[in-house]
Scaffold this active site. Structure first.
Site, short mmCIF file in Angstrom:
data_model
loop_
_atom_site.label_atom_id
_atom_site.label_comp_id
_atom_site.label_asym_id
_atom_site.label_seq_id
_atom_site.Cartn_x
_atom_site.Cartn_y
_atom_site.Cartn_z
N ARG A 138 54.60 41.29 42.33
CA ARG A 138 53.25 40.80 42.09
C ARG A 138 52.36 41.97 41.71
NH1 ARG A 138 55.25 38.65 46.96
NH2 ARG A 138 55.52 36.38 46.97
N LYS A 161 53.79 39.81 50.83
CA LYS A 161 52.93 38.94 51.62
C LYS A 161 53.35 38.97 53.08
CE LYS A 161 51.54 35.62 48.04
NZ LYS A 161 51.50 34.19 47.67
N HIS A 167 51.61 37.89 36.33
CA HIS A 167 52.44 36.86 36.95
C HIS A 167 53.38 36.23 35.93
CE1 HIS A 167 52.69 35.52 41.05
NE2 HIS A 167 52.96 34.28 40.66
N ARG A 173 56.35 38.28 35.94
CA ARG A 173 57.13 37.96 37.15
C ARG A 173 57.97 36.71 36.90
NH1 ARG A 173 57.22 38.39 42.86
NH2 ARG A 173 57.02 36.44 44.03
N HIS A 210 60.16 35.74 48.07
CA HIS A 210 59.75 34.40 48.46
C HIS A 210 60.22 34.10 49.87
CE1 HIS A 210 59.47 32.88 44.02
NE2 HIS A 210 58.34 33.41 44.44
N TYR A 235 62.32 28.17 39.07
CA TYR A 235 62.85 28.91 37.94
C TYR A 235 64.14 28.31 37.40
CZ TYR A 235 59.32 32.19 39.36
OH TYR A 235 58.10 32.73 39.68
#
Length: 303
Positions: free
Chosen positions: A154, A178, A249, A252, A275, A284
């Protein structure tokens, strides 16, 4: 907001910040959602979280729909409300959890736009060709693009990298994602060459006493701002004929799609992207299948 609402929302924000380790961006999103909920609840005569009901929450979401909010926005606000009401019960601020019975519309999963391999090659080649004229900034921009595509990080993770987060010997970058979860992501030779050029000739030319350990720097020597990184991607893509206008993004998404199309398994792509849920990564596979169908329709004589 009234005192009861204000106190509860501020305490909840501190909980998100210090106990769940959410980013300031995520905390602001929760606070915005809950401020809107508090306004609606007070208009209904509910003075604090203890007075909330499932009916009031449904009324708020219906009002959001009437105002034309997107399905994804309403779904996110329902999640904010459920998380908040559950926390209120755990901390003794409410006698029951009205959010437990709250349903929300599923956000439509839009297929993200991605670049083709030829478009990525053109993007990186045109940026590399411009380095002679662009100097240290060109070397930085090339590294920004190479790392975004090579690692799928990110933009906030990219700008947060320090020099010591990169292991050139093993070609690994340590990423703080995150929830402050750390992961190591590999990168290839082109990114390694761009990194070496930046550290040798680019970064020393821009570095100042304020640079600290930051890997990527702005024109004044401070840590590269994510807004500047986004502008880099948009501006450099504008030089590629026919390429869609994507931000970081988009690179990404592109990295994830190309990994899957190259044979990577879904679990590996999940680890690369950081993730928490495999379900997030599965979008994806839809992108790859759609590209496969498009290629089939264009190439197969009996399509």
């Amino acid at each position: 907001m009234g005192a009861a609402w204000d106190d509860a929302v501020e305490a909840f924000a501190e909980h998100l910040r210090h106990e769940r380790n959410l980013s300031e961006h995520s905390v602001r999103g929760y606070r915005t959602d809950l401020s809107l909920l508090a306004e609606h609840a007070q208009a209904l005569g509910l003075d604090g979280p203890a007075d909330l009901t499932t009916r009031a929450l449904r009324s708020w979401l219906a009002n959001q729909q009437t105002l034309g909010r997107a399905r994804a926005t309403i779904a996110r606000r329902a999640t904010s409300a459920r998380t908040f009401t559950a926390w209120c019960v755990r901390t003794g601020r409410a006698p029951s959890d009205p959010g437990a019975l709250l349903a929300s519309p599923k956000a439509r999963r839009e297929l993200p736009a991605v670049l083709s391999e030829n478009e990525v090659r053109a993007l990186l080649d045109t940026t590399a060709d411009a380095v002679a004229d662009d100097g240290p900034v060109g070397l930085r921009d090339l590294l920004v693009l190479e790392l975004l595509y090579a690692t799928g990080v990110r933009v906030g993770e990219l700008c947060g990298l320090d020099v010591d987060d990169v292991d050139p010997g093993r070609r690994l970058v340590r990423v703080l994602g995150k929830g402050r979860k750390e992961r190591s992501v590999p990168y290839g030779l082109p990114a390694a060459h761009a990194l070496d050029a930046w550290l040798t000739s680019g970064r020393p030319a821009l570095a100042t006493s304020d640079s600290g350990p930051a890997l990527l720097l702005g024109l004044r020597g401070g840590r590269l701002d994510p807004r500047t990184a986004r502008k880099v991607v948009h501006d450099r893509l504008a030089a590629v004929d026919g390429a869609p206008d994507l931000g970081p993004h988009g690179l990404r998404h592109t990295a994830a799609t190309h990994l899957l199309e190259g044979g990577a398994d879904l679990r590996s792509v999940q680890e690369v992207l950081g993730h928490a849920s495999l379900g997030t990564t599965q979008i994806y596979t839809h992108v790859s299948n759609e590209r496969l169908r498009t290629a089939y329709r264009l190439a197969h004589p009996r399509a």
